[in-house]
Write a protein that holds these residues in place. Structure first.
Motif, PDB file in Angstrom:
ATOM      1  N   ASP A  10      32.328  41.382  30.028  1.00  0.00           N
ATOM      2  CA  ASP A  10      33.922  40.047  30.653  1.00  0.00           C
ATOM      3  C   ASP A  10      34.506  40.898  29.632  1.00  0.00           C
ATOM      4  OD1 ASP A  10      32.858  37.713  31.371  1.00  0.00           O
ATOM      5  OD2 ASP A  10      31.635  36.560  29.320  1.00  0.00           O
ATOM      6  N   SER A  11      34.891  41.203  28.740  1.00  0.00           N
ATOM      7  CA  SER A  11      35.627  42.144  28.166  1.00  0.00           C
ATOM      8  C   SER A  11      35.912  42.807  28.939  1.00  0.00           C
ATOM      9  CB  SER A  11      34.770  42.869  26.934  1.00  0.00           C
ATOM     10  OG  SER A  11      34.827  42.079  25.853  1.00  0.00           O
ATOM     11  N   PHE A  12      35.172  44.131  29.453  1.00  0.00           N
ATOM     12  CA  PHE A  12      35.635  44.594  30.791  1.00  0.00           C
ATOM     13  C   PHE A  12      36.605  44.444  32.088  1.00  0.00           C
ATOM     14  CE2 PHE A  12      34.809  48.054  34.717  1.00  0.00           C
ATOM     15  CZ  PHE A  12      35.269  49.016  34.174  1.00  0.00           C
ATOM     16  N   LEU A  13      35.971  43.843  32.205  1.00  0.00           N
ATOM     17  CA  LEU A  13      36.681  43.033  33.114  1.00  0.00           C
ATOM     18  C   LEU A  13      37.580  42.569  33.106  1.00  0.00           C
ATOM     19  CD1 LEU A  13      34.116  40.715  35.629  1.00  0.00           C
ATOM     20  CD2 LEU A  13      34.413  42.994  35.926  1.00  0.00           C
ATOM     21  N   ASP A  14      38.248  41.443  31.793  1.00  0.00           N
ATOM     22  CA  ASP A  14      39.478  40.975  30.893  1.00  0.00           C
ATOM     23  C   ASP A  14      40.508  42.457  31.040  1.00  0.00           C
ATOM     24  OD1 ASP A  14      38.990  38.852  30.926  1.00  0.00           O
ATOM     25  OD2 ASP A  14      38.140  38.937  28.757  1.00  0.00           O
ATOM     26  N   SER A  15      40.090  43.990  30.178  1.00  0.00           N
ATOM     27  CA  SER A  15      40.627  45.117  29.932  1.00  0.00           C
ATOM     28  C   SER A  15      40.754  45.899  31.222  1.00  0.00           C
ATOM     29  CB  SER A  15      40.021  45.875  29.151  1.00  0.00           C
ATOM     30  OG  SER A  15      39.470  45.257  28.038  1.00  0.00           O
ATOM     31  N   LEU A  16      39.805  45.636  32.620  1.00  0.00           N
ATOM     32  CA  LEU A  16      40.639  45.518  33.511  1.00  0.00           C
ATOM     33  C   LEU A  16      41.623  45.683  34.179  1.00  0.00           C
ATOM     34  CD1 LEU A  16      39.289  48.301  35.334  1.00  0.00           C
ATOM     35  CD2 LEU A  16      38.220  46.977  36.679  1.00  0.00           C
ATOM     36  N   LYS A  17      41.557  44.417  34.184  1.00  0.00           N
ATOM     37  CA  LYS A  17      43.022  43.541  34.921  1.00  0.00           C
ATOM     38  C   LYS A  17      44.467  43.840  33.659  1.00  0.00           C
ATOM     39  CE  LYS A  17      41.701  39.567  33.911  1.00  0.00           C
ATOM     40  NZ  LYS A  17      41.456  38.138  33.793  1.00  0.00           N
ATOM     41  N   VAL A  18      44.344  43.843  32.757  1.00  0.00           N
ATOM     42  CA  VAL A  18      45.230  44.818  32.090  1.00  0.00           C
ATOM     43  C   VAL A  18      45.626  46.100  32.626  1.00  0.00           C
ATOM     44  CG1 VAL A  18      45.976  45.537  29.648  1.00  0.00           C
ATOM     45  CG2 VAL A  18      44.798  43.414  29.631  1.00  0.00           C
ATOM     46  N   LEU A  19      44.291  46.850  32.627  1.00  0.00           N
ATOM     47  CA  LEU A  19      44.416  48.063  33.135  1.00  0.00           C
ATOM     48  C   LEU A  19      45.253  48.380  34.418  1.00  0.00           C
ATOM     49  CD1 LEU A  19      44.632  51.024  33.258  1.00  0.00           C
ATOM     50  CD2 LEU A  19      42.092  50.535  34.590  1.00  0.00           C
ATOM     51  N   GLY A  20      45.192  46.940  35.777  1.00  0.00           N
ATOM     52  CA  GLY A  20      45.902  46.871  36.994  1.00  0.00           C
ATOM     53  C   GLY A  20      47.196  46.384  37.014  1.00  0.00           C
ATOM     54  N   PHE A  21      47.556  45.501  35.412  1.00  0.00           N
ATOM     55  CA  PHE A  21      48.511  44.442  35.205  1.00  0.00           C
ATOM     56  C   PHE A  21      50.225  45.980  35.001  1.00  0.00           C
ATOM     57  CE2 PHE A  21      51.628  42.666  33.228  1.00  0.00           C
ATOM     58  CZ  PHE A  21      52.137  41.450  33.356  1.00  0.00           C
ATOM     59  N   ALA A  22      49.213  46.337  33.971  1.00  0.00           N
ATOM     60  CA  ALA A  22      50.393  47.335  32.887  1.00  0.00           C
ATOM     61  C   ALA A  22      50.319  48.687  33.947  1.00  0.00           C
ATOM     62  CB  ALA A  22      49.569  47.884  31.985  1.00  0.00           C
ATOM     63  N   PHE A  23      49.640  49.214  34.312  1.00  0.00           N
ATOM     64  CA  PHE A  23      49.649  50.590  35.780  1.00  0.00           C
ATOM     65  C   PHE A  23      51.149  49.930  36.771  1.00  0.00           C
ATOM     66  CE2 PHE A  23      49.180  52.343  39.841  1.00  0.00           C
ATOM     67  CZ  PHE A  23      49.975  53.782  39.378  1.00  0.00           C
ATOM     68  N   ILE A  24      50.730  48.912  37.403  1.00  0.00           N
ATOM     69  CA  ILE A  24      51.965  48.242  37.847  1.00  0.00           C
ATOM     70  C   ILE A  24      53.273  48.252  37.681  1.00  0.00           C
ATOM     71  CG2 ILE A  24      52.570  45.707  39.387  1.00  0.00           C
ATOM     72  CD1 ILE A  24      49.592  45.489  40.662  1.00  0.00           C
TER      73      ILE A  24
END
Length: 288
Positions: A10-24
């Motif tokens: 869950d922590s990885f998936l939540d962080s992955l969403k932040v990664l995608g959002f931040a990169f955009i």
């Protein structure tokens, strides 16, 4: 072990969403950085309103990006306060998805954007001169010619892809570590224990909810919302808990020890105003 593995996932998936959002966001920012910064500067009087509006986006990455911009002295103290106060992370979709409690989403959003802007505006009245001076003297406030020259000296890939990606990766690693650690904390405390404790202390529930909301993790906002949906706390406690909660954004703000006095002011202001709004809401609801 399976529960810990679930927390890790869950922590990885939540962080992955932040990664995608931040990169955009950083990718877009790389094309319009000067215009965006000047927009916040020219509209400094209403920038808390812009911040509160962005904070309503149910995504943990918004508060993290706001912290990054504030640390770089690109937005005012009132603006980052407004972002934090208006943030709800994944709590909003969870609330809306519940048929019986979905009606509370509108007053919650109304309270968040109005008071986020109001308190943010008042904070900027105090900090405006210092914030304006620091932002104006910031390295980001460069001439468009200089920005263009810098971009010409770098390849398109480096300027608009590599730099945003590397910056986003740093945020991803930080968010993942913090999310996992606090996920473990909430797991060992137990959601049922929280529900029982808060349901037995209704008049103290806004205070307790705001203390839980201070936990810098998306899981805390989900926990508060779940307790509300199950009838463990009143709407006033939901309001105070979600108003002080800004996911990992507040912790990301403190990763740098610079301007610690201002950052403590932001944190204490969030806690006090969220409790103020929570208890006002509780008083009004008791009257009706």
């Amino acid at each position: 072990m399976s529960n810990i593995a679930d927390i890790l996932l869950d922590s990885f998936l939540d962080s992955l969403k932040v990664l995608g959002f931040a990169f955009i966001i950083f990718f877009i920012f790389s094309f319009f950085e000067d215009k965006i910064i000047r927009l916040f500067n020219k509209k400094s009087r209403i920038s808390p309103l812009i911040g509160a509006s962005l904070g309503l986006i149910p995504e943990c990455g918004v508060s993290v990006l706001a912290s990054d911009l504030y640390t770089s002295r690109l937005i005012t103290t009132g603006t980052i306060f407004a972002v934090f106060f208006a943030s709800s992370d994944e709590a909003l979709p969870l609330l809306i998805s519940n048929f019986d409690k979905a009606i509370y989403a509108l007053p919650l959003l109304f309270i968040k954007i109005i008071f986020g802007f109001l308190f943010g505006f008042l904070i900027d009245l105090i900090y405006h001169k210092n914030d304006y001076k620091e932002i104006k003297n910031n390295d980001y406030f460069r001439s468009e010619d200089k920005i263009n020259n810098e971009h010409e000296n770098e390849s398109f890939f480096m300027s608009h892809f590599m730099h945003p990606f590397l910056h986003s990766i740093k945020i991803f690693v930080y968010v993942f570590i913090i999310s996992f650690l606090f996920g473990l904390l909430l797991y060992f405390i137990g959601e049922d224990n929280v529900i029982k404790f808060m349901s037995e202390n209704i008049y103290l529930s806004p205070l307790f909810a705001s203390i839980i909301g201070l936990i810098p993790n998306c899981s805390s906002s989900i926990l508060i919302t779940n307790v509300f949906i199950k009838g463990g706390i009143p709407f006033a406690a939901l309001t105070s808990g979600l108003s002080v909660n800004s996911g990992v954004g507040i912790l990301y703000l403190f990763k740098s020890k610079n301007d610690i006095k201002n950052k403590l002011f932001i944190l204490s202001s969030l806690f006090l105003t969220s409790n103020l709004v929570g208890y006002i809401t509780l008083f009004i609801m008791k009257l009706f």
